[in-house]
Design a protein around this motif. Structure first.
Motif, PDB file in Angstrom:
ATOM      1  N   GLU A   1      52.181  22.929  -1.191  1.00 23.05           N
ATOM      2  CA  GLU A   1      51.789  24.250  -1.676  1.00 23.05           C
ATOM      3  C   GLU A   1      52.012  24.400  -3.177  1.00 23.05           C
ATOM      4  OE1 GLU A   1      50.177  26.673  -0.096  1.00 23.05           O
ATOM      5  OE2 GLU A   1      50.037  25.299   1.610  1.00 23.05           O
ATOM      6  N   SER A   2      53.086  23.796  -3.679  1.00 19.70           N
ATOM      7  CA  SER A   2      53.375  23.911  -5.110  1.00 19.70           C
ATOM      8  C   SER A   2      52.289  23.250  -5.943  1.00 19.70           C
ATOM      9  CB  SER A   2      54.732  23.281  -5.435  1.00 19.70           C
ATOM     10  OG  SER A   2      54.743  21.909  -5.103  1.00 19.70           O
ATOM     11  N   LEU A   3      51.757  22.125  -5.453  1.00 17.38           N
ATOM     12  CA  LEU A   3      50.694  21.426  -6.179  1.00 17.38           C
ATOM     13  C   LEU A   3      49.373  22.187  -6.074  1.00 17.38           C
ATOM     14  CD1 LEU A   3      51.363  17.637  -5.489  1.00 17.38           C
ATOM     15  CD2 LEU A   3      52.273  19.138  -7.268  1.00 17.38           C
ATOM     16  N   LYS A   4      49.136  22.827  -4.914  1.00 18.45           N
ATOM     17  CA  LYS A   4      47.935  23.653  -4.780  1.00 18.45           C
ATOM     18  C   LYS A   4      47.952  24.789  -5.798  1.00 18.45           C
ATOM     19  CE  LYS A   4      47.075  22.864   0.171  1.00 18.45           C
ATOM     20  NZ  LYS A   4      47.006  23.484   1.509  1.00 18.45           N
TER      21      LYS A   4
ATOM     22  N   THR B   1      34.931   7.720  -7.757  1.00 18.00           N
ATOM     23  CA  THR B   1      35.205   8.263  -6.425  1.00 18.00           C
ATOM     24  C   THR B   1      36.440   9.151  -6.455  1.00 18.00           C
ATOM     25  OG1 THR B   1      34.235   6.319  -5.346  1.00 18.00           O
ATOM     26  CG2 THR B   1      35.688   7.704  -4.010  1.00 18.00           C
ATOM     27  N   MET B   2      37.492   8.697  -7.129  1.00 19.46           N
ATOM     28  CA  MET B   2      38.723   9.479  -7.237  1.00 19.46           C
ATOM     29  C   MET B   2      38.447  10.802  -7.957  1.00 19.46           C
ATOM     30  SD  MET B   2      41.235   7.924  -5.751  1.00 19.46           S
ATOM     31  CE  MET B   2      42.691   8.703  -6.452  1.00 19.46           C
ATOM     32  N   ILE B   3      37.640  10.732  -9.012  1.00 16.31           N
ATOM     33  CA  ILE B   3      37.303  11.954  -9.752  1.00 16.31           C
ATOM     34  C   ILE B   3      36.551  12.929  -8.853  1.00 16.31           C
ATOM     35  CG2 ILE B   3      35.900  12.897 -11.635  1.00 16.31           C
ATOM     36  CD1 ILE B   3      36.468  10.303 -13.185  1.00 16.31           C
ATOM     37  N   LEU B   4      35.512  12.423  -8.168  1.00 14.86           N
ATOM     38  CA  LEU B   4      34.661  13.298  -7.360  1.00 14.86           C
ATOM     39  C   LEU B   4      35.417  13.905  -6.190  1.00 14.86           C
ATOM     40  CD1 LEU B   4      31.360  11.195  -7.248  1.00 14.86           C
ATOM     41  CD2 LEU B   4      31.878  13.177  -8.671  1.00 14.86           C
ATOM     42  N   VAL B   5      36.154  13.080  -5.456  1.00 16.19           N
ATOM     43  CA  VAL B   5      36.849  13.556  -4.248  1.00 16.19           C
ATOM     44  C   VAL B   5      37.945  14.553  -4.594  1.00 16.19           C
ATOM     45  CG1 VAL B   5      38.322  12.893  -2.303  1.00 16.19           C
ATOM     46  CG2 VAL B   5      36.312  11.506  -2.895  1.00 16.19           C
ATOM     47  N   PHE B   6      38.827  14.168  -5.518  1.00 14.31           N
ATOM     48  CA  PHE B   6      40.012  14.991  -5.736  1.00 14.31           C
ATOM     49  C   PHE B   6      39.794  16.108  -6.761  1.00 14.31           C
ATOM     50  CE2 PHE B   6      41.660  11.107  -3.850  1.00 14.31           C
ATOM     51  CZ  PHE B   6      42.360  11.669  -2.790  1.00 14.31           C
ATOM     52  N   GLU B   7      38.844  15.925  -7.666  1.00  6.73           N
ATOM     53  CA  GLU B   7      38.503  17.060  -8.534  1.00  6.73           C
ATOM     54  C   GLU B   7      37.831  18.138  -7.710  1.00  6.73           C
ATOM     55  OE1 GLU B   7      35.757  18.014 -12.468  1.00  6.73           O
ATOM     56  OE2 GLU B   7      36.861  16.132 -12.343  1.00  6.73           O
ATOM     57  N   SER B   8      36.909  17.731  -6.817  1.00  9.39           N
ATOM     58  CA  SER B   8      36.238  18.703  -5.943  1.00  9.39           C
ATOM     59  C   SER B   8      37.239  19.366  -5.003  1.00  9.39           C
ATOM     60  CB  SER B   8      35.136  18.014  -5.135  1.00  9.39           C
ATOM     61  OG  SER B   8      34.141  17.490  -5.980  1.00  9.39           O
ATOM     62  N   MET B   9      38.132  18.570  -4.432  1.00  6.88           N
ATOM     63  CA  MET B   9      39.133  19.117  -3.525  1.00  6.88           C
ATOM     64  C   MET B   9      40.038  20.104  -4.250  1.00  6.88           C
ATOM     65  SD  MET B   9      41.751  17.016  -1.018  1.00  6.88           S
ATOM     66  CE  MET B   9      40.386  16.305  -0.098  1.00  6.88           C
ATOM     67  N   GLY B  10      40.474  19.723  -5.443  1.00  4.61           N
ATOM     68  CA  GLY B  10      41.340  20.609  -6.219  1.00  4.61           C
ATOM     69  C   GLY B  10      40.646  21.891  -6.623  1.00  4.61           C
ATOM     70  N   LEU B  11      39.391  21.772  -7.053  1.00  5.30           N
ATOM     71  CA  LEU B  11      38.628  22.954  -7.454  1.00  5.30           C
ATOM     72  C   LEU B  11      38.431  23.912  -6.281  1.00  5.30           C
ATOM     73  CD1 LEU B  11      35.981  21.276  -9.756  1.00  5.30           C
ATOM     74  CD2 LEU B  11      37.415  23.213 -10.420  1.00  5.30           C
ATOM     75  N   LEU B  12      38.038  23.366  -5.128  1.00  2.70           N
ATOM     76  CA  LEU B  12      37.778  24.219  -3.967  1.00  2.70           C
ATOM     77  C   LEU B  12      39.062  24.836  -3.427  1.00  2.70           C
ATOM     78  CD1 LEU B  12      35.055  22.101  -2.133  1.00  2.70           C
ATOM     79  CD2 LEU B  12      34.751  24.079  -3.620  1.00  2.70           C
ATOM     80  N   GLN B  13      40.171  24.085  -3.496  1.00  7.01           N
ATOM     81  CA  GLN B  13      41.462  24.651  -3.091  1.00  7.01           C
ATOM     82  C   GLN B  13      41.825  25.827  -3.989  1.00  7.01           C
ATOM     83  OE1 GLN B  13      43.588  23.859  -0.614  1.00  7.01           O
ATOM     84  NE2 GLN B  13      43.146  21.785   0.036  1.00  7.01           N
ATOM     85  N   GLY B  14      41.466  25.721  -5.263  1.00  2.00           N
ATOM     86  CA  GLY B  14      41.829  26.763  -6.210  1.00  2.00           C
ATOM     87  C   GLY B  14      40.845  27.922  -6.269  1.00  2.00           C
ATOM     88  N   LEU B  15      39.579  27.677  -5.893  1.00  2.00           N
ATOM     89  CA  LEU B  15      38.545  28.700  -6.072  1.00  2.00           C
ATOM     90  C   LEU B  15      38.228  29.512  -4.822  1.00  2.00           C
ATOM     91  CD1 LEU B  15      35.923  26.713  -8.218  1.00  2.00           C
ATOM     92  CD2 LEU B  15      37.422  28.538  -9.019  1.00  2.00           C
TER      93      LEU B  15
END
Length: 464
Positions: free
Chosen positions: A166-169, A289-303
């Motif tokens: 949760e802290s990283l989210k 792949t790392m950029i696409l998967v985890f940038e998208s995941m991070g953005l969607l978790q935050g948005l």
């Protein structure tokens, strides 16, 4: 006479209280409509006029906040060798498709466009530094996007997203917010690159653009704290009108000749897979792949206002990313500027649908974007970023093993201009901190896996 005055005073007070209550009831009604829209299907949302009105304003606001991508993305891809005018078509088409997928597949208030971080990786790392052609870069993007789709449509995406602490989210949300603040300040001309030892310095406040941006920022703040309906949209329009009357325009609006649409096929399906087994191709595909998967995941978790929509949105993002490579542009990702529309009240796919229509119309009206200067958009981006940074309050700062990895994410996303780099340092640091405290058994295996993957990503990025 005195008795009359004494009677009038309490009466005025009662009227004032009743007026405040009415305003409060009105605002609560507005908020409840937004909250209800969060759980509505697209069809249900279309039946509610108030919801549709909110979503229309959100879609227009979100579009204008990210509209600069139509101009900036082709200018970056030009350095990779892709013709600018053809790249404008690719940027618009991929954005239209992405927003339609978000509307009808995910029913999410997310705008998909070619990502600013990944387009720089595409151009300056793969093509300029590694010496590969833009066709090979499109091939790498297709392979990375295919892996992204495999992850998105399996349980792997759920396992990874649920494993994020949760802290990283909260750190991701705050980091993206600070990133938006930086983007907004740069667009406003309020900060510029330092010429000496300073990274950034204050811009020249006597120039028209910063002065216009400050006017827009004050107006946006007043409208926002007064909770005026459509506040950001009104501020953008008002600031644009001021810019028009004073002749303030951005200088980098490209001219697009629709006659060139007939040559668009020159960059469509031009992916080159001939060297797919070579070491440079594999390393670049892994990093992308790392950029696409985890940038998208991070953005969607935050948005996303409703995290129940994460799975569908993540899947839709993966599909659009895969298609964008064949359309002749760098991969699409969720635009962080979607937050501007969400903050305005966007909760359903109608917001994305509105953005899709506006992207389609921009094919003809690209020159008109010059009348909405960056200084008019910047205040909205700055305020949205500030609101997202409030997520810092959800982090347990008393526990340094939770706070410091999140802190790395927050500061390195804007300082490196890369969401994936900020994530990498935070996710590598987190398990190290926990192991050092003797809490290794408290973490799940996906946390360790993420740490290892991000460490490899940092290593490969350094080697490329």
């Amino acid at each position: 006479m005195r008795e009359t005055i004494r009677l009038q005073s309490p009466l005025k007070s009662v009227r004032r209280v009743m007026a405040h209550r009415k305003i409060g009831i009105f605002m609560d009604k507005q908020q409840s409509q937004v909250d209800l829209a969060n759980d509505m299907t697209l069809r249900e949302a279309l039946r509610h006029k108030d919801v549709v009105r909110n979503e229309l304003i959100a879609g227009v606001t979100g579009f204008f906040a990210i509209s600069y991508i139509i101009i900036v993305n082709p200018l970056i891809l030009k350095d990779a060798g892709i013709p600018t005018d053809l790249s404008v078509f690719a940027t618009i088409f991929s954005s239209v498709i992405g927003c339609l997928v978000m509307a009808f597949w995910a029913n999410a208030p997310i705008i998909l466009t070619p990502g600013m971080g990944v387009n720089a990786f595409f151009t300056y790392t793969i093509v300029v530094n590694m010496g590969l052609s833009w066709r090979e870069a499109l091939g790498i993007a297709a392979v990375a996007s295919f892996v992204y789709m495999l992850i998105a449509f399996t349980k792997v995406s759920t396992i990874l997203s649920e494993a994020i602490p949760e802290s990283l989210k909260s750190g991701i949300t705050a980091g993206i917010g600070l990133f938006l603040v930086e983007i907004g300040l740069e667009k406003a001309g309020l900060i510029v690159a330092g010429k000496t030892s300073s990274l950034v310095v204050l811009g020249d406040l006597t120039k028209p653009t910063p002065m216009l941006a400050l006017f827009g920022l004050i107006l946006s703040l007043v409208l926002y704290i007064r909770k005026v309906k459509g506040n950001f949209f009104i501020a953008i329009i008002a600031t644009s009108l001021v810019a028009f009357f004073f002749g303030i325009k951005d200088a980098d609006t490209p001219s697009v000749d629709l006659a060139r649409l007939g040559q668009y096929h020159e960059i469509v399906f031009k992916n080159d897979f001939s060297h797919w087994l070579s070491t440079p191709f594999i390393l670049a595909a892994f990093s992308m792949t790392m950029i696409l998967v985890f940038e998208s995941m991070g953005l969607l978790q935050g948005l996303l206002p409703n995290q129940k929509k994460f799975k569908k949105t993540f899947e839709g993002s993966a599909v659009t990313t895969f298609l964008s490579g064949f359309l002749g542009t760098s991969p699409t990702v969720a635009a962080a500027e979607s937050a501007s529309g969400i903050e305005t009240g966007g909760r359903t796919g109608i917001m994305a649908l509105v953005a899709a229509v506006l992207f389609a119309l921009s094919l003809v009206f690209v020159p008109l974007l010059a009348y909405v200067p960056s200084a008019a958009i910047a205040p909205v981006i700055i305020i949205t970023g500030a609101l997202m940074m409030a997520a810092i309050g959800n982090i347990k700062m008393a526990d340094f093993s939770e706070w410091f990895p999140a802190f790395l994410i927050i500061v390195l996303i804007p300082f490196t201009n890369s969401i994936s780099t900020g994530l990498a340092f935070g996710f590598v640091c987190y398990p190290i901190m926990k192991v050092a405290l003797g809490k290794a058994k408290e973490m799940t295996w996906p946390v360790y896996l993420l740490g290892v993957l991000f460490l490899l990503d940092l290593v490969f990025s350094a080697l490329l």
